[in-house]
Design a protein around this motif. Structure first.
Motif, PDB file in Angstrom:
ATOM      1  N   VAL A 293      -3.092  -4.435  -3.652  1.00  0.00           N
ATOM      2  CA  VAL A 293      -3.177  -4.692  -2.209  1.00  0.00           C
ATOM      3  C   VAL A 293      -4.345  -5.645  -1.897  1.00  0.00           C
ATOM      4  CG1 VAL A 293      -3.657  -3.617   0.040  1.00  0.00           C
ATOM      5  CG2 VAL A 293      -2.121  -2.499  -1.589  1.00  0.00           C
TER       6      VAL A 293
ATOM      7  N   CYS B 270      -7.522  -0.575  -6.810  1.00  0.00           N
ATOM      8  CA  CYS B 270      -6.193  -0.400  -6.214  1.00  0.00           C
ATOM      9  C   CYS B 270      -5.086  -0.597  -7.249  1.00  0.00           C
ATOM     10  CB  CYS B 270      -6.003  -1.387  -5.065  1.00  0.00           C
ATOM     11  SG  CYS B 270      -4.314  -1.351  -4.408  1.00  0.00           S
ATOM     12  N   PRO B 271      -4.217   0.414  -7.407  1.00  0.00           N
ATOM     13  CA  PRO B 271      -3.153   0.309  -8.415  1.00  0.00           C
ATOM     14  C   PRO B 271      -1.985  -0.558  -7.951  1.00  0.00           C
ATOM     15  CG  PRO B 271      -2.983   2.408  -7.271  1.00  0.00           C
ATOM     16  CD  PRO B 271      -4.207   1.727  -6.726  1.00  0.00           C
ATOM     17  N   GLN B 272      -2.008  -0.984  -6.686  1.00  0.00           N
ATOM     18  CA  GLN B 272      -0.867  -1.679  -6.102  1.00  0.00           C
ATOM     19  C   GLN B 272      -1.141  -3.150  -5.789  1.00  0.00           C
ATOM     20  OE1 GLN B 272       1.741   0.490  -6.754  1.00  0.00           O
ATOM     21  NE2 GLN B 272       2.520  -0.113  -4.741  1.00  0.00           N
TER      22      GLN B 272
ATOM     23  N   ARG C 182      -7.919   2.633   3.041  1.00  0.00           N
ATOM     24  CA  ARG C 182      -6.647   3.317   3.316  1.00  0.00           C
ATOM     25  C   ARG C 182      -6.430   3.590   4.797  1.00  0.00           C
ATOM     26  NH1 ARG C 182      -4.552   7.633   5.015  1.00  0.00           N
ATOM     27  NH2 ARG C 182      -6.641   8.447   5.434  1.00  0.00           N
TER      28      ARG C 182
ATOM     29  N   ILE D 195      -5.588   0.514   6.825  1.00  0.00           N
ATOM     30  CA  ILE D 195      -4.227   0.062   6.502  1.00  0.00           C
ATOM     31  C   ILE D 195      -3.190   0.974   7.174  1.00  0.00           C
ATOM     32  CG2 ILE D 195      -2.577  -0.288   4.600  1.00  0.00           C
ATOM     33  CD1 ILE D 195      -5.026  -1.097   2.856  1.00  0.00           C
TER      34      ILE D 195
ATOM     35  N   PRO E 112      -7.474  -4.524  -0.863  1.00  0.00           N
ATOM     36  CA  PRO E 112      -7.843  -3.995   0.462  1.00  0.00           C
ATOM     37  C   PRO E 112      -8.963  -4.777   1.144  1.00  0.00           C
ATOM     38  CG  PRO E 112      -7.731  -2.217  -1.160  1.00  0.00           C
ATOM     39  CD  PRO E 112      -7.505  -3.486  -1.908  1.00  0.00           C
TER      40      PRO E 112
ATOM     41  N   CYS F 138       0.828  -1.214   0.000  1.00  0.00           N
ATOM     42  CA  CYS F 138       0.000   0.000   0.000  1.00  0.00           C
ATOM     43  C   CYS F 138       0.857   1.257   0.000  1.00  0.00           C
ATOM     44  CB  CYS F 138      -0.915   0.000   1.222  1.00  0.00           C
ATOM     45  SG  CYS F 138      -1.932   1.484   1.316  1.00  0.00           S
ATOM     46  N   VAL F 139       0.518   2.189  -0.912  1.00  0.00           N
ATOM     47  CA  VAL F 139       1.211   3.477  -0.952  1.00  0.00           C
ATOM     48  C   VAL F 139       0.314   4.614  -0.443  1.00  0.00           C
ATOM     49  CG1 VAL F 139       2.803   2.819  -2.791  1.00  0.00           C
ATOM     50  CG2 VAL F 139       0.577   3.813  -3.395  1.00  0.00           C
TER      51      VAL F 139
ATOM     52  N   CYS G  20      -2.508   5.828  -1.406  1.00  0.00           N
ATOM     53  CA  CYS G  20      -3.005   6.784  -2.413  1.00  0.00           C
ATOM     54  C   CYS G  20      -4.454   7.181  -2.150  1.00  0.00           C
ATOM     55  CB  CYS G  20      -2.868   6.192  -3.812  1.00  0.00           C
ATOM     56  SG  CYS G  20      -4.018   4.839  -4.137  1.00  0.00           S
ATOM     57  N   GLY G  21      -5.232   6.292  -1.484  1.00  0.00           N
ATOM     58  CA  GLY G  21      -6.614   6.640  -1.157  1.00  0.00           C
ATOM     59  C   GLY G  21      -7.636   6.321  -2.226  1.00  0.00           C
ATOM     60  N   ALA G  22      -7.212   5.686  -3.317  1.00  0.00           N
ATOM     61  CA  ALA G  22      -8.176   5.345  -4.379  1.00  0.00           C
ATOM     62  C   ALA G  22      -9.272   4.427  -3.828  1.00  0.00           C
ATOM     63  CB  ALA G  22      -7.460   4.673  -5.545  1.00  0.00           C
TER      64      ALA G  22
HETATM   65  S1  SF4 Z   1      -4.859  -0.103  -0.685  1.00  0.00           S
HETATM   66 FE1  SF4 Z   1      -4.333   0.387  -2.800  1.00  0.00          FE
HETATM   67  S2  SF4 Z   1      -5.854   1.942  -3.394  1.00  0.00           S
HETATM   68 FE2  SF4 Z   1      -5.900   1.815  -1.163  1.00  0.00          FE
HETATM   69  S3  SF4 Z   1      -4.503   3.414  -0.443  1.00  0.00           S
HETATM   70 FE3  SF4 Z   1      -3.314   1.500  -0.568  1.00  0.00          FE
HETATM   71  S4  SF4 Z   1      -2.408   1.525  -2.627  1.00  0.00           S
HETATM   72 FE4  SF4 Z   1      -4.040   3.056  -2.640  1.00  0.00          FE
END
Ligand code: SF4
Ligand code: SF4
Lengths: 167, 305
Positions: free
Chosen positions: A85, A81-83, A48, A51, A87, A26-27, A29-31
């Motif tokens: 994760v 999520c671009p990563q 987010r 996490i 969530p 997770c970075v 980003c809040g998407a």
């Molecule tokens: S879980 Fe994915 S979409 Fe959500 S804040 Fe982390 S990187 Fe961003």
């Protein structure tokens, strides 16, 4: 607050152990939070923000928070999520941690009992209703099938749910 | 006739058996024989085993799937949650270690998960296998001039990587829209098309938060579409729309009459001429007037032999 590496490791290990494998990607980003109906409805510790707390090493500190139980498992977050994760899997991993520490509302106990006894989380005697619409009174499910009920009880008993003393 | 395993779940056979009856009525008309999965249990619902333990979840889900495997049929379900839970469990069972652990549990009850049956939602079967043209051919009544707002529900859309059938853009779903249009009705877009209805875990955890989210969606539907009916392919969404509109009305949150809500196969069964006392008999909101209109003489297209 003070951040301790030991607590962070413990939180990450716990979440990973319960199925939230992507948490470290997770970075922030809040998407996920932007598309989450739970966040929109006012459950603050999802996606987010959940996490963030976990990666700060807070686990026991938030164990009583009900947000995870408001998660719809809709996976809008996973999709966006671009990563990678996932969530929702982190939210459910946290929920599993709570559940195994018995930190859940008593209202959730009924559906566990229903599942264990009848094989159906939602169970009502629908025999009259079913006949009214021209169906056989008893559905062909586990509801009136003792062998099926014994099977599901065996499956539940052989895992951690069976050890919680609910049944 | 092709056989298909009919996985019922909980809500449909116990709270909305008229939806179950609509499946059983329409499927043979399209060449599918629904096969009962005897002894199937809850999928298990998100708030049960999936909230406690991954292996227990996967064991309960895969037990259900093994019943279909034994009969050599694929599975269809009408409940989005069941579809999501079973599809995700099947996805997790692609992991070798998981599958070994779960099969060890299943062995204790004399079962083995092989992964040979696919999981579909009934909307997928109707849209992708039957197709809108064959649906159109079966209509006895046309819903031309009727306006429908559609509600797809969450668990056929995301996460798209675990589903056998995917929407081109899950944030802009079209399958249900096209299925409804096949009846002749108009299905206008509205801005909160993909928004969550608030049912499920959210409603059992905090009913006020759930109702607030639901009201937002409902206002969008009313103001932007003003439909004659709402149509969904999720049995949980159905229950939310049918039970919570009257609550909002009673509280004075909405000043319009609750909008009659149907599960998709109910309106399809009505359009095909099936008996509303069997296929659309149970609801909080009074649907008698609109049902009478849907099966009125002026809507007759042809007699189906
Ligand atoms: S879980 Fe994915 S979409 Fe959500 S804040 Fe982390 S990187 Fe961003
Ligand atoms: S799965 Fe849960 S956390 Fe993810 S978007 Fe849906 S409600 Fe939010």
């Amino acid at each position: 607050m003070k951040i301790e590496q030991k607590k962070i490791d413990e939180a990450v290990q716990t979440i990973t152990g319960y199925g939230g494998h992507g948490i470290l990607n997770c970075v922030q980003c809040g998407a996920c939070s932007a598309v989450c109906p739970g966040v929109k409805a006012g459950f603050s510790l999802l996606c987010r923000n959940l996490i963030r707390h976990l990666l700060n090493g807070e686990l026991e500190e938030i164990i009583e928070d009900p947000s995870s139980w408001g998660c719809q498992a809709c996976n809008r977050c996973t999709e966006i999520c671009p990563q990678d994760v996932r969530p929702q899997e982190v939210v459910f991993a946290f929920r599993r941690y709570q559940a195994n520490e018995m930190a859940f509302s008593t209202s959730a106990v009924t559906s566990q009992m229903n599942l264990y006894e009848t094989g159906h989380a939602v169970f009502t005697d629908a025999r009259e209703l079913r006949k009214k619409v021209g169906l056989p009174a008893e559905p062909p499910t586990s509801a009136y099938n003792e062998k099926a009920q014994r099977e599901i009880q065996a499956l539940i008993n052989s895992g951690p749910m069976g050890e919680l003393g609910l049944f | 006739m092709e056989k298909i395993g009919l996985y019922l779940g909980c809500n449909i056979p116990m709270k909305a058996p008229d939806i179950e009856q609509s499946f059983r009525n329409i499927l043979p008309e399209f060449g599918y024989q629904p096969v009962d999965l005897e002894g199937a249990t809850c999928c298990p619902a998100w708030g049960t085993a999936p909230s406690f333990d991954m292996d227990t979840w996967c064991a309960v889900s895969s037990r259900n799937i093994t019943i279909a495997e034994e009969k050599e049929v694929d599975v269809i379900t009408g409940c989005n949650s069941c579809f999501g839970v079973l599809s995700e469990a099947k996805h997790f069972l692609e992991d070798k270690a998981r599958r070994t652990a779960v099969n060890a549990k299943l062995a204790e009850i004399g079962r083995e998960f092989k992964g040979t049956s696919d999981i579909y939602h009934i909307a997928h079967l109707l849209h992708n296998k039957v197709g809108v043209d064959r649906i159109r051919d079966k209509l006895k009544y046309s819903f031309k001039g009727m306006k429908i707002a559609v509600q797809t529900g969450c668990h056929t859309l995301w996460p798209s990587d675990v589903y056998k059938v995917k929407e081109e853009n899950p944030y802009y779903p079209t399958i249900l829209k096209e299925l409804c249009e096949a009846t002749g009705a108009d299905v206008p877009h509205y801005s909160r098309l993909e928004a969550c209805c608030g049912m499920g875990g959210m409603r059992s955890t905090d009913v006020e938060k759930s109702l607030k989210l639901f009201a937002e969606k409902l206002f969008s539907i009313k103001e932007e579409v003003d439909p004659d009916i709402i149509v969904t392919t999720c049995s949980s969404c159905f229950l939310q729309f049918d039970m919570s509109q009257p609550i909002l009305k009673e509280r004075g949150v909405i000043d319009f009459e609750p909008i009659p809500t149907f599960y998709y196969t109910q309106i399809l069964a009505l359009a095909m001429g099936f008996d509303p006392a069997q296929v659309a008999a149970i609801s909080q909101i009074d649907r008698s007037q609109i049902i009478a209109d849907m099966q009125s003489e002026r809507r007759l297209v042809k007699e189906v032999a």
